[in-house]
Scaffold this motif. Structure first.
Motif, short mmCIF file in Angstrom:
data_model
loop_
_atom_site.label_atom_id
_atom_site.label_comp_id
_atom_site.label_asym_id
_atom_site.label_seq_id
_atom_site.Cartn_x
_atom_site.Cartn_y
_atom_site.Cartn_z
N GLU A 172 33.54 -38.96 -39.28
CA GLU A 172 32.60 -39.05 -40.40
C GLU A 172 32.43 -40.50 -40.84
O GLU A 172 31.31 -40.96 -41.10
N VAL A 173 33.55 -41.22 -40.93
CA VAL A 173 33.50 -42.64 -41.33
C VAL A 173 32.72 -43.44 -40.30
O VAL A 173 31.88 -44.28 -40.64
N ALA A 174 32.99 -43.19 -39.01
CA ALA A 174 32.31 -43.93 -37.94
C ALA A 174 30.80 -43.67 -37.97
O ALA A 174 29.99 -44.59 -37.77
N LYS A 175 30.41 -42.43 -38.23
CA LYS A 175 28.98 -42.09 -38.27
C LYS A 175 28.26 -42.84 -39.39
O LYS A 175 27.13 -43.30 -39.21
N ILE A 176 28.92 -42.99 -40.52
CA ILE A 176 28.32 -43.71 -41.65
C ILE A 176 28.00 -45.14 -41.26
O ILE A 176 26.91 -45.66 -41.55
N HIS A 177 28.92 -45.79 -40.55
CA HIS A 177 28.70 -47.18 -40.14
C HIS A 177 27.77 -47.26 -38.93
O HIS A 177 26.93 -48.17 -38.86
N GLN A 178 27.88 -46.32 -38.01
CA GLN A 178 27.04 -46.33 -36.81
C GLN A 178 25.57 -46.20 -37.17
O GLN A 178 24.71 -46.87 -36.58
#
Length: 236
Positions: free
Chosen positions: A182-188
């Motif tokens: 979830e965190v990675a998707k926010i930045h991606q």
């Protein structure tokens, strides 16, 4: 169209053709061989992606957009001693000479714990007196170490615990697991999120945590050719 643009387009088209041939070659392998090869590719790619994230770079080689500057911390100009937390059967003693204020928190060097700790003001069980001799000229100046290390983003996210890779006999994959996904998707994707529970939502900058580079695509083909060459040698 310029000569340079023509050459660039030619290279891309040639590489695409090579990838098509490589794909056909992979499909011609037995399922067990494919699984072994694709798993090796996935693990190799995980290492490469992790290293790139560590360099703070997007797949195209550009640098990650830097973090937004943190709100200035307000130093406390005096030493504090208190019992913490409120409501505990036996609250422990906390003594800090150096600390800073961060909204509802005070963060400083906890003498009893021997490390930097944070405490909520409203959870202090009891404030205790501090003798004049226990005050010092450096009170309120929190000394932190590892400034360069903290500046690097996604240090934990790129580790093997969260950045995972594996393969079947049909595909290789790399991605994040659990809450890290979830965190990675926010930045991606540059989405909105709350930095903390009590803060407002903000839009995060796009940072390409995952994405194939030209070098990685070439490396995948190298691994395929090494695998085929090894199989041919074994048969010979």
């Amino acid at each position: 169209m310029s000569a340079q643009a023509t050459r660039s387009r030619s290279v891309v088209e040639d590489f695409a053709a090579i990838e098509q041939l490589a794909g056909a070659l992979v499909r011609s392998l037995a399922p067990v061989e494919r699984r072994l090869l694709l798993r090796r590719m996935a693990r190799d790619l995980r290492q490469s992606q992790s290293a790139r994230i560590g360099r703070q770079q997007n797949p195209d080689g550009s640098a990650f957009e830097r973090r937004r500057p943190r709100q200035e911390q307000k130093p406390g100009g005096f030493a504090v001693r208190f019992l913490y937390p409120l409501g505990a059967a036996e609250p422990r003693l906390v003594f800090m000479r150096s600390w800073v204020r961060q909204g509802p928190l005070m963060t400083g060097y906890d003498q009893e714990a021997g490390a930097i700790r944070s405490f909520f003001y409203d959870k202090v069980a009891k404030w205790l007196p501090v003798e004049p001799g226990e005050q010092n000229a450096g009170a309120g100046k929190l000394r932190r170490r590892g400034t360069i290390r903290r500046a690097a983003m996604f240090r934990k996210l790129r580790g093997g615990r969260f950045l995972r890779a594996d393969a079947t006999d049909r595909e290789a994959w790399i991605g994040f697991s659990g809450r890290a996904a979830e965190v990675a998707k926010i930045h991606q994707e540059g989405l909105f999120d709350q930095p903390s529970i009590k803060s407002k939502k903000v839009r995060y900058a796009r940072r390409g945590l995952l994405g194939l580079t030209e070098r990685e695509r070439g490396r995948a083909i190298e691994l395929l050719l090494e695998h085929v060459a090894g199989a041919v040698t074994a048969l010979g």
